[in-house]
Design a protein around this motif. Structure first.
Motif, PDB file in Angstrom:
ATOM      1  N   ARG A  80     -67.697  33.683 -35.990  1.00 51.91           N
ATOM      2  CA  ARG A  80     -69.006  34.271 -36.313  1.00 51.91           C
ATOM      3  C   ARG A  80     -70.051  33.850 -35.280  1.00 51.91           C
ATOM      4  O   ARG A  80     -70.870  34.645 -34.850  1.00 51.91           O
ATOM      5  CB  ARG A  80     -69.462  33.841 -37.714  1.00 51.91           C
ATOM      6  CG  ARG A  80     -68.625  34.401 -38.834  1.00 51.91           C
ATOM      7  CD  ARG A  80     -69.410  34.443 -40.141  1.00 51.91           C
ATOM      8  NE  ARG A  80     -69.844  33.145 -40.589  1.00 51.91           N
ATOM      9  CZ  ARG A  80     -69.070  32.282 -41.259  1.00 51.91           C
ATOM     10  NH1 ARG A  80     -67.829  32.597 -41.548  1.00 51.91           N
ATOM     11  NH2 ARG A  80     -69.548  31.119 -41.635  1.00 51.91           N
ATOM     12  N   VAL A 144     -81.867  28.423 -42.452  1.00 52.76           N
ATOM     13  CA  VAL A 144     -81.991  29.791 -42.979  1.00 52.76           C
ATOM     14  C   VAL A 144     -83.323  30.018 -43.684  1.00 52.76           C
ATOM     15  O   VAL A 144     -83.824  31.146 -43.730  1.00 52.76           O
ATOM     16  CB  VAL A 144     -80.821  30.163 -43.929  1.00 52.76           C
ATOM     17  CG1 VAL A 144     -79.556  30.426 -43.157  1.00 52.76           C
ATOM     18  CG2 VAL A 144     -80.598  29.126 -44.994  1.00 52.76           C
ATOM     19  N   LEU A 145     -83.910  28.952 -44.231  1.00 53.15           N
ATOM     20  CA  LEU A 145     -85.198  29.132 -44.921  1.00 53.15           C
ATOM     21  C   LEU A 145     -86.280  29.537 -43.924  1.00 53.15           C
ATOM     22  O   LEU A 145     -87.102  30.414 -44.179  1.00 53.15           O
ATOM     23  CB  LEU A 145     -85.592  27.856 -45.662  1.00 53.15           C
ATOM     24  CG  LEU A 145     -84.690  27.533 -46.860  1.00 53.15           C
ATOM     25  CD1 LEU A 145     -85.108  26.225 -47.502  1.00 53.15           C
ATOM     26  CD2 LEU A 145     -84.737  28.662 -47.896  1.00 53.15           C
ATOM     27  N   LYS A 148     -85.850  33.048 -43.123  1.00 52.55           N
ATOM     28  CA  LYS A 148     -86.297  33.945 -44.195  1.00 52.55           C
ATOM     29  C   LYS A 148     -87.790  34.238 -44.078  1.00 52.55           C
ATOM     30  O   LYS A 148     -88.243  35.356 -44.353  1.00 52.55           O
ATOM     31  CB  LYS A 148     -85.979  33.296 -45.541  1.00 52.55           C
ATOM     32  CG  LYS A 148     -86.093  34.245 -46.695  1.00 52.55           C
ATOM     33  CD  LYS A 148     -86.009  33.527 -48.022  1.00 52.55           C
ATOM     34  CE  LYS A 148     -86.708  34.357 -49.068  1.00 52.55           C
ATOM     35  NZ  LYS A 148     -87.447  33.555 -50.014  1.00 52.55           N
ATOM     36  N   GLU A 204     -81.345  37.759 -39.613  1.00 56.18           N
ATOM     37  CA  GLU A 204     -80.190  38.191 -40.429  1.00 56.18           C
ATOM     38  C   GLU A 204     -78.882  37.673 -39.832  1.00 56.18           C
ATOM     39  O   GLU A 204     -77.968  37.283 -40.550  1.00 56.18           O
ATOM     40  CB  GLU A 204     -80.147  39.718 -40.534  1.00 56.18           C
ATOM     41  CG  GLU A 204     -81.204  40.259 -41.484  1.00 56.18           C
ATOM     42  CD  GLU A 204     -81.212  41.788 -41.571  1.00 56.18           C
ATOM     43  OE1 GLU A 204     -81.919  42.309 -42.441  1.00 56.18           O
ATOM     44  OE2 GLU A 204     -80.523  42.458 -40.764  1.00 56.18           O
ATOM     45  N   PHE A 207     -78.393  34.171 -40.862  1.00 58.06           N
ATOM     46  CA  PHE A 207     -77.853  34.114 -42.230  1.00 58.06           C
ATOM     47  C   PHE A 207     -76.343  34.357 -42.217  1.00 58.06           C
ATOM     48  O   PHE A 207     -75.587  33.667 -42.878  1.00 58.06           O
ATOM     49  CB  PHE A 207     -78.526  35.170 -43.119  1.00 58.06           C
ATOM     50  CG  PHE A 207     -79.719  34.637 -43.852  1.00 58.06           C
ATOM     51  CD1 PHE A 207     -79.612  34.230 -45.172  1.00 58.06           C
ATOM     52  CD2 PHE A 207     -80.943  34.530 -43.215  1.00 58.06           C
ATOM     53  CE1 PHE A 207     -80.704  33.725 -45.848  1.00 58.06           C
ATOM     54  CE2 PHE A 207     -82.048  34.023 -43.881  1.00 58.06           C
ATOM     55  CZ  PHE A 207     -81.923  33.619 -45.212  1.00 58.06           C
ATOM     56  N   LYS A 211     -73.995  31.560 -43.604  1.00 60.79           N
ATOM     57  CA  LYS A 211     -73.462  31.849 -44.943  1.00 60.79           C
ATOM     58  C   LYS A 211     -72.181  32.678 -44.925  1.00 60.79           C
ATOM     59  O   LYS A 211     -71.529  32.810 -45.967  1.00 60.79           O
ATOM     60  CB  LYS A 211     -74.513  32.605 -45.768  1.00 60.79           C
ATOM     61  CG  LYS A 211     -75.825  31.849 -45.939  1.00 60.79           C
ATOM     62  CD  LYS A 211     -75.715  30.849 -47.056  1.00 60.79           C
ATOM     63  CE  LYS A 211     -76.991  30.030 -47.168  1.00 60.79           C
ATOM     64  NZ  LYS A 211     -76.843  28.961 -48.160  1.00 60.79           N
ATOM     65  N   GLY A 212     -71.893  33.317 -43.811  1.00 59.04           N
ATOM     66  CA  GLY A 212     -70.691  34.153 -43.753  1.00 59.04           C
ATOM     67  C   GLY A 212     -70.804  35.436 -44.535  1.00 59.04           C
ATOM     68  O   GLY A 212     -69.806  36.061 -44.870  1.00 59.04           O
ATOM     69  N   ARG A 213     -72.047  35.826 -44.860  1.00 56.80           N
ATOM     70  CA  ARG A 213     -72.254  37.072 -45.592  1.00 56.80           C
ATOM     71  C   ARG A 213     -73.420  37.815 -44.954  1.00 56.80           C
ATOM     72  O   ARG A 213     -74.261  37.212 -44.311  1.00 56.80           O
ATOM     73  CB  ARG A 213     -72.569  36.787 -47.058  1.00 56.80           C
ATOM     74  CG  ARG A 213     -71.434  36.074 -47.757  1.00 56.80           C
ATOM     75  CD  ARG A 213     -71.628  36.035 -49.238  1.00 56.80           C
ATOM     76  NE  ARG A 213     -72.634  35.088 -49.643  1.00 56.80           N
ATOM     77  CZ  ARG A 213     -72.778  34.655 -50.889  1.00 56.80           C
ATOM     78  NH1 ARG A 213     -71.995  35.097 -51.834  1.00 56.80           N
ATOM     79  NH2 ARG A 213     -73.710  33.797 -51.194  1.00 56.80           N
ATOM     80  N   HIS A 214     -73.444  39.117 -45.211  1.00 54.37           N
ATOM     81  CA  HIS A 214     -74.524  39.913 -44.614  1.00 54.37           C
ATOM     82  C   HIS A 214     -75.706  39.986 -45.571  1.00 54.37           C
ATOM     83  O   HIS A 214     -75.535  40.391 -46.720  1.00 54.37           O
ATOM     84  CB  HIS A 214     -74.031  41.326 -44.320  1.00 54.37           C
ATOM     85  CG  HIS A 214     -72.923  41.352 -43.322  1.00 54.37           C
ATOM     86  ND1 HIS A 214     -73.121  41.170 -41.972  1.00 54.37           N
ATOM     87  CD2 HIS A 214     -71.587  41.483 -43.488  1.00 54.37           C
ATOM     88  CE1 HIS A 214     -71.960  41.223 -41.354  1.00 54.37           C
ATOM     89  NE2 HIS A 214     -71.010  41.393 -42.256  1.00 54.37           N
ATOM     90  N   TYR A 215     -76.853  39.590 -45.106  1.00 60.26           N
ATOM     91  CA  TYR A 215     -78.067  39.647 -45.928  1.00 60.26           C
ATOM     92  C   TYR A 215     -79.016  40.677 -45.342  1.00 60.26           C
ATOM     93  O   TYR A 215     -79.081  40.843 -44.120  1.00 60.26           O
ATOM     94  CB  TYR A 215     -78.766  38.279 -45.955  1.00 60.26           C
ATOM     95  CG  TYR A 215     -78.050  37.239 -46.768  1.00 60.26           C
ATOM     96  CD1 TYR A 215     -78.410  36.974 -48.075  1.00 60.26           C
ATOM     97  CD2 TYR A 215     -76.999  36.510 -46.220  1.00 60.26           C
ATOM     98  CE1 TYR A 215     -77.747  36.023 -48.820  1.00 60.26           C
ATOM     99  CE2 TYR A 215     -76.329  35.545 -46.969  1.00 60.26           C
ATOM    100  CZ  TYR A 215     -76.706  35.316 -48.253  1.00 60.26           C
ATOM    101  OH  TYR A 215     -76.044  34.369 -49.003  1.00 60.26           O
ATOM    102  N   ASP A 216     -79.759  41.324 -46.229  1.00 60.32           N
ATOM    103  CA  ASP A 216     -80.752  42.295 -45.793  1.00 60.32           C
ATOM    104  C   ASP A 216     -82.130  41.685 -45.949  1.00 60.32           C
ATOM    105  O   ASP A 216     -82.598  41.491 -47.062  1.00 60.32           O
ATOM    106  CB  ASP A 216     -80.631  43.568 -46.639  1.00 60.32           C
ATOM    107  CG  ASP A 216     -81.497  44.675 -46.106  1.00 60.32           C
ATOM    108  OD1 ASP A 216     -82.234  44.431 -45.115  1.00 60.32           O
ATOM    109  OD2 ASP A 216     -81.460  45.786 -46.665  1.00 60.32           O
ATOM    110  N   LEU A 217     -82.761  41.352 -44.847  1.00 58.86           N
ATOM    111  CA  LEU A 217     -84.088  40.725 -44.909  1.00 58.86           C
ATOM    112  C   LEU A 217     -85.202  41.766 -44.817  1.00 58.86           C
ATOM    113  O   LEU A 217     -86.372  41.425 -44.849  1.00 58.86           O
ATOM    114  CB  LEU A 217     -84.253  39.709 -43.775  1.00 58.86           C
ATOM    115  CG  LEU A 217     -83.280  38.524 -43.788  1.00 58.86           C
ATOM    116  CD1 LEU A 217     -83.549  37.610 -42.600  1.00 58.86           C
ATOM    117  CD2 LEU A 217     -83.411  37.739 -45.064  1.00 58.86           C
ATOM    118  N   SER A 219     -85.636  44.480 -46.851  1.00 64.37           N
ATOM    119  CA  SER A 219     -85.974  45.261 -48.033  1.00 64.37           C
ATOM    120  C   SER A 219     -87.025  44.563 -48.882  1.00 64.37           C
ATOM    121  O   SER A 219     -87.274  43.394 -48.719  1.00 64.37           O
ATOM    122  CB  SER A 219     -84.732  45.503 -48.864  1.00 64.37           C
ATOM    123  OG  SER A 219     -84.162  44.267 -49.222  1.00 64.37           O
TER     124      SER A 219
END
Lengths: 219, 272
Positions: A80, A144-145, A148, A204, A207, A211-217, A219
């Motif tokens: 990743r 990550v905070l 965000k 993103e 993240f 986290k190994g996941r896709h986040y939508d920042l 929306s």
């Protein structure tokens, strides 16, 4: 002791290069806006010249990552990190391109007095640059905070962008002789808005890395 | 760990299919195993599904070979072995006193690290199991040999030399003969203990492709030191460390985003 010292060294060096290209791109963006504000055509020309280095560095990063994928068979976080490195380098290279575009607008506008909407564009610039620096910090610290918070700043940039465009359109009616500058400034504000979007994209990516996941920042 | 709840997750890597509807072939419950005083397997719980490839990975001495050899009770050949807990094969505990080990091994074939054909002809190697089971009719044996060699993807390479000694062919071919020998008794499960570690890359890929084919008809449990092999061919992966199962999940998850740091460190080559 890590059993993959060489690989870790290569990963760190790719990370250093990524931070390097990021700082170059953000500095170019700042320099281009400063050149616009001060009608400094020489500085604008420098931005255009220096972009060659940013593009070169992006290619170097890509080549290095490709070699690491080919030779080290990375998995999970390592993989990743390498994919994210390529994507972030591409985002930053794009920011460098916006700096070049702004520098070209600066040369077109020349010594002509700037419309008052430039103040809001300057605000957009301050926010976008703050976001980009913050996302670089977030990357270095893998925080990550911090990443965000960038999304929240992006909302402010989007609002300013909407406002600037409305005002520029209005100014077009009042000062048809300024139509050329109005168009240039509309483009510049668009580049600022896009630069801020790239900062959000990078957040993103962070993240995803952590986290190994896709986040939508967005929306 | 920091929680980031208000942000929308767009997508995460999901299991490709519903595994829950598949039947368990092996259900291991709280299995412990000792070699004398050495506690080699500790509280193993594993649910292995049929028609899947389950990879078992972990550093040397982690218990992975011990575990796979427990599944066909081969481990009992070691005199000091003690076990507790249960291994249900098709819902029957293989440790039950009335469970005949021969019956279990008819259902569970095994392929080892080094190709180990018998010093006999290719034909006799494959016909060995069926003959032991009392099949003497030449026509039936011919059919079994051909079907097994085809199943092991080696029929075309050896069909004209079935009477030659199995040692006369290459290591990769010998390993496929051993797989054919395992298939000849029509097992339900095939256990593979590092089946490609002595083979060259091309032979390795042939065996890997074969494993993908075989899982349609068999359940396969494979111990491998080759991480990329586990990633390429398995549906599920179990990571063993010091006799414990640290993580057991879909292979896609294990190799992209494992939950345990020890798994991540191992698969990314940070120890072991």
């Amino acid at each position: 002791m890590s059993v993959r010292e060489k690989f870790d060294y290569e990963l760190n060096s790719a990370q250093d290069q990524l931070i390097g290209i990021s700082k170059m791109a953000v500095e170019a963006l700042s320099k281009s806006v400063k050149a616009l504000l001060t009608h400094d055509v020489d500085a604008a020309l420098e931005v255009i010249e220096d972009d060659v280095e940013i593009n070169k560095l992006e290619e170097e990063i890509n080549d290095q990552v490709i070699l690491m994928i080919a030779k080290q068979s990375p998995v999970a976080t390592d993989l990743r990190r390498l994919i994210v490195t390529i994507k972030v380098a591409s985002d930053m290279e794009r920011v460098g391109d916006y700096a070049v575009n702004i520098a070209k607008e600066t040369i077109r506008i020349g010594k002509e007095d700037l419309l008052p909407q430039i103040r809001q564009i300057e605000q957009m610039h301050d926010l976008a640059v703050a976001m980009l620096y913050q996302v670089i910090d977030a990357f270095v610290e893998e925080d990550v905070l911090k990443a965000k918070e960038i999304a929240e700043l992006d909302d402010q940039v989007d609002e300013l962008y909407g406002d600037v465009i409305r005002k520029l359109m209005h100014a077009g009616g009042e000062h048809p002789e300024k139509l050329s500058q109005i168009t240039q400034l509309a483009f510049v504000s668009r580049y600022m808005e896009r630069s801020a979007d790239h900062a959000t994209n990078i957040a993103e990516q962070l993240f995803y890395l952590v986290k190994g996941r896709h986040y939508d920042l967005n929306s | 760990m920091t929680t980031i709840s208000p942000i929308k997750i767009k997508k995460e890597i999901q299991p490709k299919e519903q595994h829950d509807i598949k039947k368990s072939v092996y259900l291991t419950k709280q299995l412990n195993l000792w070699y004398g005083d050495k506690h080699a397997l500790k509280n193993i719980d594993l649910d292995i599904k049929e028609h899947e490839v389950t990879a078992i990975i972990g550093p040397s001495g982690c218990g992975k070979s011990t575990y796979i050899k427990t599944l066909n009770r081969m481990v009992e050949l070691v005199p000091t072995v003690k076990t507790s807990g249960e291994i249900l094969y098709r819902e029957r505990n293989i440790f039950d006193s009335n469970y005949a080990v021969e019956e279990l091994r008819t259902k569970v074939g095994m392929v080892f690290q080094k190709p180990n054909p018998f010093p006999k002809s290719i034909y006799d190697n494959v016909a060995y199991g069926p003959r032991i089971h009392g099949i003497k009719n030449k026509k039936i044996l011919d059919e079994i040999v051909e079907k097994s060699l085809r199943g092991a993807a080696i029929w075309d390479e050896v069909k004209d030399r079935l009477n030659e000694n199995a040692y006369s062919i290459s290591g990769g071919q010998q390993q496929r003969i051993c797989i054919a020998r395992a298939l000849a008794i029509e097992p339900d499960v095939i256990l593979m203990d590092e089946p490609t570690s002595a083979l060259d890359p091309i032979s390795t890929l042939k065996i890997e492709e074969l494993v993908q084919e075989l899982k349609k008809d068999y359940s396969i449990i494979i111990v491998t030191h080759n991480m990329q092999q586990a990633a390429r061919i398995s549906d599920k992966t179990a990571f063993f460390l010091n006799g414990e199962v640290i993580e057991y999940d879909d292979t896609d998850v294990i190799f992209s985003n494992p939950s345990d740091k020890r798994t991540e460190d191992y698969i990314s080559g940070r120890f072991g």
